[in-house]
Design an enzyme around this catalytic site. Structure first.
Site, PDB file in Angstrom:
ATOM      1  N   HIS A 129       0.825  -1.218   0.000  1.00 20.90           N
ATOM      2  CA  HIS A 129       0.000   0.000   0.000  1.00 20.90           C
ATOM      3  C   HIS A 129       0.857   1.266   0.000  1.00 20.90           C
ATOM      4  CE1 HIS A 129      -3.751  -2.321   1.645  1.00 20.90           C
ATOM      5  NE2 HIS A 129      -3.529  -2.536   0.366  1.00 20.90           N
ATOM      6  N   CYS A 137       5.519  11.793  -8.300  1.00 20.64           N
ATOM      7  CA  CYS A 137       5.259  12.983  -9.117  1.00 20.64           C
ATOM      8  C   CYS A 137       4.184  12.664 -10.164  1.00 20.64           C
ATOM      9  CB  CYS A 137       6.541  13.447  -9.801  1.00 20.64           C
ATOM     10  SG  CYS A 137       6.260  14.885 -10.857  1.00 20.64           S
ATOM     11  N   CYS A 150       6.094  13.491 -13.835  1.00 22.27           N
ATOM     12  CA  CYS A 150       7.130  12.615 -14.420  1.00 22.27           C
ATOM     13  C   CYS A 150       7.084  11.192 -13.846  1.00 22.27           C
ATOM     14  CB  CYS A 150       8.522  13.215 -14.226  1.00 22.27           C
ATOM     15  SG  CYS A 150       9.136  13.109 -12.530  1.00 22.27           S
ATOM     16  N   CYS A 179      11.893  16.319 -11.768  1.00 23.58           N
ATOM     17  CA  CYS A 179      11.598  17.109 -12.975  1.00 23.58           C
ATOM     18  C   CYS A 179      11.478  18.609 -12.702  1.00 23.58           C
ATOM     19  CB  CYS A 179      10.327  16.589 -13.661  1.00 23.58           C
ATOM     20  SG  CYS A 179       8.816  16.901 -12.728  1.00 23.58           S
ATOM     21  N   SER A 208      -7.179  -6.687   9.994  1.00 26.79           N
ATOM     22  CA  SER A 208      -8.592  -7.025  10.212  1.00 26.79           C
ATOM     23  C   SER A 208      -9.155  -7.902   9.108  1.00 26.79           C
ATOM     24  CB  SER A 208      -9.415  -5.735  10.295  1.00 26.79           C
ATOM     25  OG  SER A 208      -9.285  -5.014   9.083  1.00 26.79           O
ATOM     26  N   LEU A 266      -4.910  -9.436  17.517  1.00 27.10           N
ATOM     27  CA  LEU A 266      -5.454  -9.138  18.842  1.00 27.10           C
ATOM     28  C   LEU A 266      -6.793  -9.832  19.051  1.00 27.10           C
ATOM     29  CD1 LEU A 266      -4.679  -7.491  21.328  1.00 27.10           C
ATOM     30  CD2 LEU A 266      -5.997  -5.584  20.399  1.00 27.10           C
ATOM     31  N   GLU A 267      -7.578  -9.914  17.995  1.00 27.48           N
ATOM     32  CA  GLU A 267      -8.922 -10.514  18.072  1.00 27.48           C
ATOM     33  C   GLU A 267      -9.186 -11.228  16.743  1.00 27.48           C
ATOM     34  OE1 GLU A 267     -11.125  -6.901  18.535  1.00 27.48           O
ATOM     35  OE2 GLU A 267     -10.908  -6.400  16.418  1.00 27.48           O
TER      36      GLU A 267
HETATM   37  C1  BJW Z   1      -3.616  -5.839  16.855  1.00 27.83           C
HETATM   38  C2  BJW Z   1      -3.055  -5.028  17.862  1.00 27.83           C
HETATM   39  C3  BJW Z   1      -1.897  -5.515  18.522  1.00 27.83           C
HETATM   40  C4  BJW Z   1      -4.785  -4.018  17.085  1.00 27.83           C
HETATM   41  N1  BJW Z   1      -1.398  -6.716  18.147  1.00 27.83           N
HETATM   42  N2  BJW Z   1      -3.098  -7.028  16.514  1.00 27.83           N
HETATM   43  C5  BJW Z   1     -15.888  -5.689  -2.566  1.00 27.83           C
HETATM   44  C6  BJW Z   1     -15.284  -6.937  -2.444  1.00 27.83           C
HETATM   45  C7  BJW Z   1     -13.909  -7.056  -2.585  1.00 27.83           C
HETATM   46  C8  BJW Z   1     -13.119  -5.954  -2.833  1.00 27.83           C
HETATM   47  C9  BJW Z   1     -13.715  -4.732  -2.938  1.00 27.83           C
HETATM   48  C10 BJW Z   1     -15.090  -4.605  -2.821  1.00 27.83           C
HETATM   49  N3  BJW Z   1     -15.399  -3.281  -2.999  1.00 27.83           N
HETATM   50  C11 BJW Z   1     -14.239  -2.597  -3.198  1.00 27.83           C
HETATM   51  C12 BJW Z   1     -13.221  -3.473  -3.175  1.00 27.83           C
HETATM   52  C13 BJW Z   1     -11.786  -3.160  -3.325  1.00 27.83           C
HETATM   53  C14 BJW Z   1     -11.206  -2.373  -2.163  1.00 27.83           C
HETATM   54  C15 BJW Z   1     -11.633  -2.997  -0.839  1.00 27.83           C
HETATM   55  O1  BJW Z   1     -11.023  -3.927  -0.334  1.00 27.83           O
HETATM   56  N4  BJW Z   1     -12.650  -2.460  -0.203  1.00 27.83           N
HETATM   57  C16 BJW Z   1     -13.130  -3.035   1.064  1.00 27.83           C
HETATM   58  C17 BJW Z   1     -13.592  -1.911   1.960  1.00 27.83           C
HETATM   59  C18 BJW Z   1     -14.183  -4.075   0.761  1.00 27.83           C
HETATM   60  N5  BJW Z   1      -9.780  -2.464  -2.311  1.00 27.83           N
HETATM   61  C19 BJW Z   1      -9.091  -1.630  -3.083  1.00 27.83           C
HETATM   62  O2  BJW Z   1      -9.630  -0.682  -3.638  1.00 27.83           O
HETATM   63  C20 BJW Z   1      -7.630  -1.912  -3.270  1.00 27.83           C
HETATM   64  N6  BJW Z   1      -7.344  -1.960  -4.646  1.00 27.83           N
HETATM   65  C21 BJW Z   1      -7.865  -2.914  -5.449  1.00 27.83           C
HETATM   66  O3  BJW Z   1      -8.629  -3.772  -5.032  1.00 27.83           O
HETATM   67  O4  BJW Z   1      -7.419  -2.840  -6.756  1.00 27.83           O
HETATM   68  C22 BJW Z   1      -7.966  -3.772  -7.698  1.00 27.83           C
HETATM   69  C23 BJW Z   1      -7.319  -5.132  -7.627  1.00 27.83           C
HETATM   70  C24 BJW Z   1      -8.063  -6.276  -7.884  1.00 27.83           C
HETATM   71  C25 BJW Z   1      -7.471  -7.532  -7.847  1.00 27.83           C
HETATM   72  C26 BJW Z   1      -6.140  -7.661  -7.571  1.00 27.83           C
HETATM   73  C27 BJW Z   1      -5.392  -6.532  -7.323  1.00 27.83           C
HETATM   74  C28 BJW Z   1      -5.991  -5.285  -7.349  1.00 27.83           C
HETATM   75  C29 BJW Z   1      -6.787  -0.816  -2.640  1.00 27.83           C
HETATM   76  C30 BJW Z   1      -6.873  -0.814  -1.144  1.00 27.83           C
HETATM   77  C31 BJW Z   1      -6.088   0.362  -0.572  1.00 27.83           C
HETATM   78  C32 BJW Z   1      -6.170   0.423   0.943  1.00 27.83           C
HETATM   79  N7  BJW Z   1      -5.564   1.628   1.389  1.00 27.83           N
HETATM   80  C33 BJW Z   1      -5.456   1.869   2.823  1.00 27.83           C
HETATM   81  C34 BJW Z   1      -4.888   3.284   3.029  1.00 27.83           C
HETATM   82  C35 BJW Z   1      -3.396   3.318   2.687  1.00 27.83           C
HETATM   83  C36 BJW Z   1      -2.798   4.640   2.919  1.00 27.83           C
HETATM   84  C37 BJW Z   1      -2.931   5.087   4.360  1.00 27.83           C
HETATM   85  O5  BJW Z   1      -2.324   4.467   5.256  1.00 27.83           O
HETATM   86  O6  BJW Z   1      -3.656   6.056   4.615  1.00 27.83           O
HETATM   87  O7  BJW Z   1      -4.619   0.896   3.426  1.00 27.83           O
HETATM   88  S1  BJW Z   1      -7.010   1.686   3.696  1.00 27.83           S
HETATM   89  C38 BJW Z   1      -6.299   0.978   5.147  1.00 27.83           C
HETATM   90  O8  BJW Z   1      -6.783  -0.393   5.306  1.00 27.83           O
HETATM   91  C39 BJW Z   1      -4.797   0.867   4.859  1.00 27.83           C
HETATM   92  C40 BJW Z   1      -4.480  -0.496   5.406  1.00 27.83           C
HETATM   93  O9  BJW Z   1      -3.286  -0.978   4.842  1.00 27.83           O
HETATM   94  C41 BJW Z   1      -5.710  -1.286   5.073  1.00 27.83           C
HETATM   95  C42 BJW Z   1      -5.880  -2.537   5.906  1.00 27.83           C
HETATM   96  O10 BJW Z   1      -6.063  -2.208   7.256  1.00 27.83           O
HETATM   97  P1  BJW Z   1      -5.390  -3.117   8.379  1.00 27.83           P
HETATM   98  O11 BJW Z   1      -3.927  -2.991   8.293  1.00 27.83           O
HETATM   99  O12 BJW Z   1      -5.964  -4.462   8.351  1.00 27.83           O
HETATM  100  O13 BJW Z   1      -5.833  -2.314   9.706  1.00 27.83           O
HETATM  101  P2  BJW Z   1      -7.199  -2.458  10.537  1.00 27.83           P
HETATM  102  O14 BJW Z   1      -7.305  -1.265  11.404  1.00 27.83           O
HETATM  103  O15 BJW Z   1      -8.341  -2.750   9.668  1.00 27.83           O
HETATM  104  O16 BJW Z   1      -6.956  -3.761  11.427  1.00 27.83           O
HETATM  105  C43 BJW Z   1      -5.976  -3.794  12.435  1.00 27.83           C
HETATM  106  C44 BJW Z   1      -6.071  -5.124  13.151  1.00 27.83           C
HETATM  107  O17 BJW Z   1      -5.024  -5.190  14.107  1.00 27.83           O
HETATM  108  C45 BJW Z   1      -7.385  -5.318  13.931  1.00 27.83           C
HETATM  109  O18 BJW Z   1      -7.949  -6.597  13.630  1.00 27.83           O
HETATM  110  C46 BJW Z   1      -6.970  -5.265  15.389  1.00 27.83           C
HETATM  111  O19 BJW Z   1      -7.694  -6.143  16.229  1.00 27.83           O
HETATM  112  C47 BJW Z   1      -5.526  -5.703  15.313  1.00 27.83           C
HETATM  113  N8  BJW Z   1      -4.681  -5.171  16.399  1.00 27.83           N
HETATM  114  N9  BJW Z   1      -3.796  -3.914  17.976  1.00 27.83           N
HETATM  115  C48 BJW Z   1      -2.007  -7.440  17.153  1.00 27.83           C
HETATM  116  N10 BJW Z   1      -1.297  -4.827  19.473  1.00 27.83           N
END
Ligand code: BJW
Length: 240
Positions: free
Chosen positions: A114, A122, A125, A144, A183, A207-208
């Site tokens: 991500h 950019c 470019c 650029c 998650s 965590l969960e």
């Molecule tokens: C602990 C803890 C501790 C807490 N110890 N654990 C319908 C079906 C399927 C897909 C889609 C759909 N509609 C749309 C889509 C696609 C969409 C998508 O998935 N949407 C969903 C909402 C359904 N996805 C996209 O658009 C992606 N692109 C895409 O699909 O392109 C087409 C493609 C197709 C096929 C192949 C390839 C490509 C792009 C997704 C971009 C996500 N961007 C973000 C922001 C990044 C920039 C930024 O940081 O601001 O990425 S969103 C955000 O979520 C960020 C994260 O990387 C991502 C995942 O979150 P993560 O890391 O799981 O965090 P949390 O908060 O959700 O979970 C944390 C966990 O930790 C929790 O469970 C806690 O319990 C736990 N935890 N403390 C251990 N101490």
């Protein structure tokens, strides 16, 4: 190691939970980032087109926090770097995180699918460069020279995650898939476990229970700084 046995190829997927104990917020926990700002306002190409200043300010603040607020890799990041350094089989760490904590812990076989907060891209470019502290004031691209065209090098909803081909190749030969601190709400990362299931051993450390927890052969729940070093110790002992 049993005679003739080869060590498994490992793919590790991490999410925001692994950096929580370093002081960074997750996205979907009750005090997480998406409880403070709306995805539609900051994490889509449409938001950036509509209100670039708002999006730049959001990422400037997060970059500042990462650089200045004493955020350091924790025991879970360090354990994964140690595993990579000593593992005799294939290894790839895929992180959804845009922080740089895996790299700072010493991980090298690492894909930031991500993107990275420390980099900017950019729009003129297409160079990927080290990000200035702030993009809100429209600095010139160091490649650029055109001002006001740098955006955060992160992947927003609707954009293609980075290096999907390399990730796909690693998943296709993976024997052990471990998902840590995510998650399971965001695709394509959330779909990796289903992709390898049946031919690779799968383990969740979170965590969960995540949204996809039932897809894993085994799930352990607790903080990453406890679960990850423990699992790394086990896997190293099994293949010493
Ligand atoms: C602990 C803890 C501790 C807490 N110890 N654990 C319908 C079906 C399927 C897909 C889609 C759909 N509609 C749309 C889509 C696609 C969409 C998508 O998935 N949407 C969903 C909402 C359904 N996805 C996209 O658009 C992606 N692109 C895409 O699909 O392109 C087409 C493609 C197709 C096929 C192949 C390839 C490509 C792009 C997704 C971009 C996500 N961007 C973000 C922001 C990044 C920039 C930024 O940081 O601001 O990425 S969103 C955000 O979520 C960020 C994260 O990387 C991502 C995942 O979150 P993560 O890391 O799981 O965090 P949390 O908060 O959700 O979970 C944390 C966990 O930790 C929790 O469970 C806690 O319990 C736990 N935890 N403390 C251990 N101490």
């Amino acid at each position: 190691m049993a005679p003739g046995a080869r060590p498994p190829n490992i793919v590790v997927l991490t999410g925001a939970g692994i950096s929580r104990e370093s002081g960074l917020h997750t996205f979907r926990d009750p005090e997480g980032i998406w409880a403070q700002v709306r995805i539609e306002d900051v994490a889509t190409p449409e938001a950036f087109a509509r209100d670039p200043a708002c999006v730049q300010a959001f990422y400037d603040a997060r970059r500042m926090q990462l650089r200045n607020a004493g955020v350091e890799p924790n025991a879970a990041h360090r354990a994964l770097a140690e595993l990579e350094a000593r593992w005799p089989g294939g290894f790839l760490l895929v992180t959804q995180n845009v922080d740089d904590l895996h790299g700072r812990a010493g991980s090298r076989r690492l894909i930031a699918m991500h993107g990275e907060l420390a980099k900017a891209r950019c729009l003129t470019c297409h160079a990927v460069v080290v990000s200035p502290d702030t993009l809100a004031d429209g600095p010139a691209c160091p490649a650029c020279g055109v001002p006001g065209r740098l955006r955060p090098h992160v992947v927003w909803f609707g954009e293609m995650p980075l290096e999907m081909e390399r990730i796909g190749e690693a998943l296709s030969v993976c024997d052990l898939f471990v998902s840590i601190g995510t998650s399971g709400a965001v695709y394509p990362a959330a779909g990796f476990v289903a992709e390898v299931r049946g031919r690779a051993e799968t383990l969740e450390l979170n965590l969960e229970p995540s949204e996809g927890t039932r897809l894993f052969d085994e799930a352990r729940h607790g903080p990453a700084t406890r679960l990850v070093p423990q699992w790394v110790g086990e896997v190293m002992a099994r293949w010493r």
